[in-house]
Design an enzyme around this catalytic site. Structure first.
Site, PDB file in Angstrom:
ATOM      1  N   GLU A  94      -3.738 -25.362  32.339  1.00 46.75           N
ATOM      2  CA  GLU A  94      -4.064 -24.637  33.496  1.00 46.75           C
ATOM      3  C   GLU A  94      -3.723 -24.592  34.666  1.00 46.75           C
ATOM      4  OE1 GLU A  94      -6.914 -20.889  31.943  1.00 46.75           O
ATOM      5  OE2 GLU A  94      -8.156 -21.933  32.104  1.00 46.75           O
TER       6      GLU A  94
ATOM      7  N   HIS B 236      -8.871 -14.253  41.433  1.00 45.54           N
ATOM      8  CA  HIS B 236      -7.485 -14.612  40.350  1.00 45.54           C
ATOM      9  C   HIS B 236      -6.688 -13.850  40.798  1.00 45.54           C
ATOM     10  CE1 HIS B 236      -5.581 -15.915  36.472  1.00 45.54           C
ATOM     11  NE2 HIS B 236      -6.684 -16.112  36.342  1.00 45.54           N
TER      12      HIS B 236
ATOM     13  N   ARG C 138      -5.902 -22.501  41.874  1.00 41.68           N
ATOM     14  CA  ARG C 138      -5.899 -20.672  42.296  1.00 41.68           C
ATOM     15  C   ARG C 138      -6.415 -19.618  43.811  1.00 41.68           C
ATOM     16  NH1 ARG C 138      -9.720 -18.506  37.259  1.00 41.68           N
ATOM     17  NH2 ARG C 138      -8.590 -18.985  35.868  1.00 41.68           N
TER      18      ARG C 138
ATOM     19  N   HIS D  13     -12.650 -12.247  41.044  1.00 41.33           N
ATOM     20  CA  HIS D  13     -12.859 -13.035  39.454  1.00 41.33           C
ATOM     21  C   HIS D  13     -14.073 -13.959  39.380  1.00 41.33           C
ATOM     22  CE1 HIS D  13     -11.287 -14.500  35.610  1.00 41.33           C
ATOM     23  NE2 HIS D  13     -10.903 -15.301  36.109  1.00 41.33           N
TER      24      HIS D  13
ATOM     25  N   ARG E 152     -13.039 -23.389  41.956  1.00 42.29           N
ATOM     26  CA  ARG E 152     -13.133 -23.830  40.858  1.00 42.29           C
ATOM     27  C   ARG E 152     -12.052 -24.119  39.810  1.00 42.29           C
ATOM     28  NH1 ARG E 152     -14.015 -20.111  35.892  1.00 42.29           N
ATOM     29  NH2 ARG E 152     -13.026 -18.615  36.939  1.00 42.29           N
TER      30      ARG E 152
END
Ligand code: SIN
Length: 547
Positions: free
Chosen positions: A120, A238, A285, A346, A381
């Site tokens: 990811e 997100h 992100r 998100h 995060r």
């Protein structure tokens, strides 16, 4: 009003809450038992919708190490992570994964029986475990719910909201007042320890991947009790939620789809991430989100696209069965069509300020999971660190509580009696509540937050948001006994929105997910923003006359 007492009350039934209850029941013999309360059903929570997975820093993964995971987390967190917390979480990853497997979680394996690992954004290597392809949160939650239901020491109240913490005159937490929405009944529940595992506040934004239950209830409870709150301006958007017409609660298209090779493109199939970051689709992100948002604004699109056509159709279907089905149900053939995607709120990186084992600034009150801010996530995060945090901090909390005295006698004093009275009596405002359309006001608030406190922020819009939220508060300012669960949620959303906005006004820099167009560069020293109700109310007064 009913009265009862438990040794420990856990508010919230996501992975953090369930795992804490199980670990507590294994660690100590609690005379008055453990109570989980949830405003929905036991299995409903934000954790349940986590698709991508859970970080596993595993010995058998020879390319990985604690140092590397710590480095990735710190880098994504843009200077605001706390090193000791990050290291602790990383070091405990292997044990917790093994424990989850013992609890019955079936992580996906390859043909040689090795755990499958995916990639990811902002991870330097493959280290994300998954279950059921893209149903990791759901499968962990399912395994834990089963264990909780089998455990005679854990009691559960469903359809029950915690509406206020009981603080005595020394400001020590002694339990909660709850409201059962089916029976329309209040209960005072005394407890030696109260744990908020209430998740985040995605529902304060118009577009979100979070379920309806994510209304910041724990933030509001803690804030009302004057607990310290930390870094509330950091909301993770997100990058890739499925953009369907007229859909505001958006289905997540996991970052793992990009991890398996999918590309972000415009409607003609042109890639654009190379303009923004050399890590392309797997940049952190916040960077991917701003890139998509920028392209959407520039091209006046309401979405961009994910091209996953290079992934073999059968492989996609097997690896991402729920995403495949959702796309198919909406006439998107992932092997031929681009998937329309847009950013959506998100994850709440900030929260109630805690230590790693969940201690808040209020004695006997604890917070874990997304509700807590313990320095793991910093300003942004790292993907799939959150389920790991939920389980590790829940387990640490259970260890910590095994050394705490759980006597629940002699709890009541005048301050507690005063609090109980507010919920016990027929209060006039209750009748006014019935005239207030809480659904419409929630909708108005979500629009304000999306419009003025979203992905790109500036002073003028943040102050405008505050002004508009104050207007909403003039319509609905009930802070105590409300008429319905929906009114309590509205109360909690308004309170949490104000903490987010004021924290965002105060942070005059851009860092991680908090991007200020008027202060685009980060300050030299990274600092947490720590606040509480008193400070926020004082600060707010200075903006009262600003339109
Ligand atoms: C995802 O699957 O993209 C979400 C996982 C996460 O939020 O950590």
């Amino acid at each position: 009003m009913k009265y009862s007492k438990y040794s420990v009350i856990i508010v919230g039934s996501g992975i953090a809450g369930l795992y804490a209850a199980l670990k507590l029941s294994e660690t100590i013999n609690l005379l008055d038992g453990i109570l989980i309360i949830t405003k929905s059903e036991l299995s409903e929570s934000n954790s349940r919708y986590a698709q991508g997975g859970i970080v596993g820093v595993l010995k058998e993964n020879k390319n990985d190490s604690i140092e590397l995971h710590v480095k990735d987390t710190l880098k994504a967190g843009a200077g605001l992570c706390e090193f000791d917390t990050v290291k602790f979480i990383s070091e405990n990853s292997q044990n917790i994964i093994e424990d989850l497997i013992n609890y019955g979680v079936d992580f996906d394996k390859d043909e040689n029986d090795n755990l499958k690992l995916t990639m990811e954004g902002a991870h330097s290597i493959r280290r994300i475990l998954h279950s059921g392809g893209d149903a990791t949160g759901y499968n962990i939650e399912k395994a834990l719910v089963k264990k909780v239901k089998e455990n005679p020491n854990i009691f559960v109240y469903e359809k029950t909201l915690a509406v206020e913490l009981l603080l005595n005159k020394d400001n020590i937490c002694k339990g909660v007042i709850t409201y059962n929405q089916e029976l329309n009944e209040y209960e005072t529940i005394y407890a030696a320890s109260t744990v908020l595992a209430t998740g985040g506040v995605g529902q304060v934004y118009k577009y979100t991947t979070n379920p309806e239950v994510a209304t910041g209830d724990g933030f509001a409870l803690a804030y009302k009790a004057n607990a310290l709150m930390q870094d509330m301006e950091f909301i993770q958007f997100h990058p890739t939620a499925l953009k369907l017409p007229n859909c505001e609660n958006m289905f997540l298209i996991s970052e793992a789809v990009r991890g398996e090779g999918a590309k972000l493109v415009d409607i003609d199939g042109n890639t654009f991430m190379e303009k923004y970051d050399e890590r392309l689709e797997l940049a952190p992100r916040d960077i991917v989100t701003r890139a998509i948002f920028n392209e959407m604004q520039k091209l006046k699109y309401n979405c961009m696209y994910l091209d996953a056509t290079m992934i073999d159709k059968a492989v996609f279907q097997q690896r991402f069965p729920n995403i495949y089905k959702m796309c198919k149900d909406n006439n998107i053939d992932v092997s031929k069509d681009f998937i329309p995607v847009a950013p959506a709120a998100h994850y709440t990186m900030g929260g109630i300020r805690t230590t790693v084992e969940g201690q808040t600034s209020i004695p006997n009150l604890y917070a874990i999971g997304e509700a807590a801010s313990n320095g793991l996530h910093g300003a942004n995060r790292l993907a799939s660190n959150s389920l790991l945090e939920c389980a590790i901090c829940a387990s640490e909390l259970a260890n910590y509580l095994s050394f705490v005295n759980h006597q629940t006698s002699n709890i009541i004093d005048e301050k507690i009696i005063e609090t109980i009275k507010k919920y016990d009596e027929n209060i006039e405002t209750l009748y006014l509540d019935y005239e207030i359309d809480s659904v419409k006001l929630k909708h108005d608030l979500k629009n304000i937050m999306w419009e003025y406190v979203g992905i790109l922020r500036d002073e003028k819009n943040l102050k405008l948001a505050l002004y508009k939220i104050n207007d909403l508060e003039n319509i609905y300012s009930n802070k105590y006994k409300c008429a319905t669960a929906s009114h309590y949620e509205l109360r909690n959303l308004i309170m949490t929105a104000k903490i987010i906005v004021l924290s965002a006004i105060k942070r005059k820099e851009s860092r991680g997910a908090h991007f200020r167009v008027d202060y685009p560069t980060p300050l030299e020293t990274a600092k947490h923003s720590i606040t509480n109700m008193k400070e926020i109310l004082d600060y707010e007064k200075t903006y009262v006359n600003i339109k």
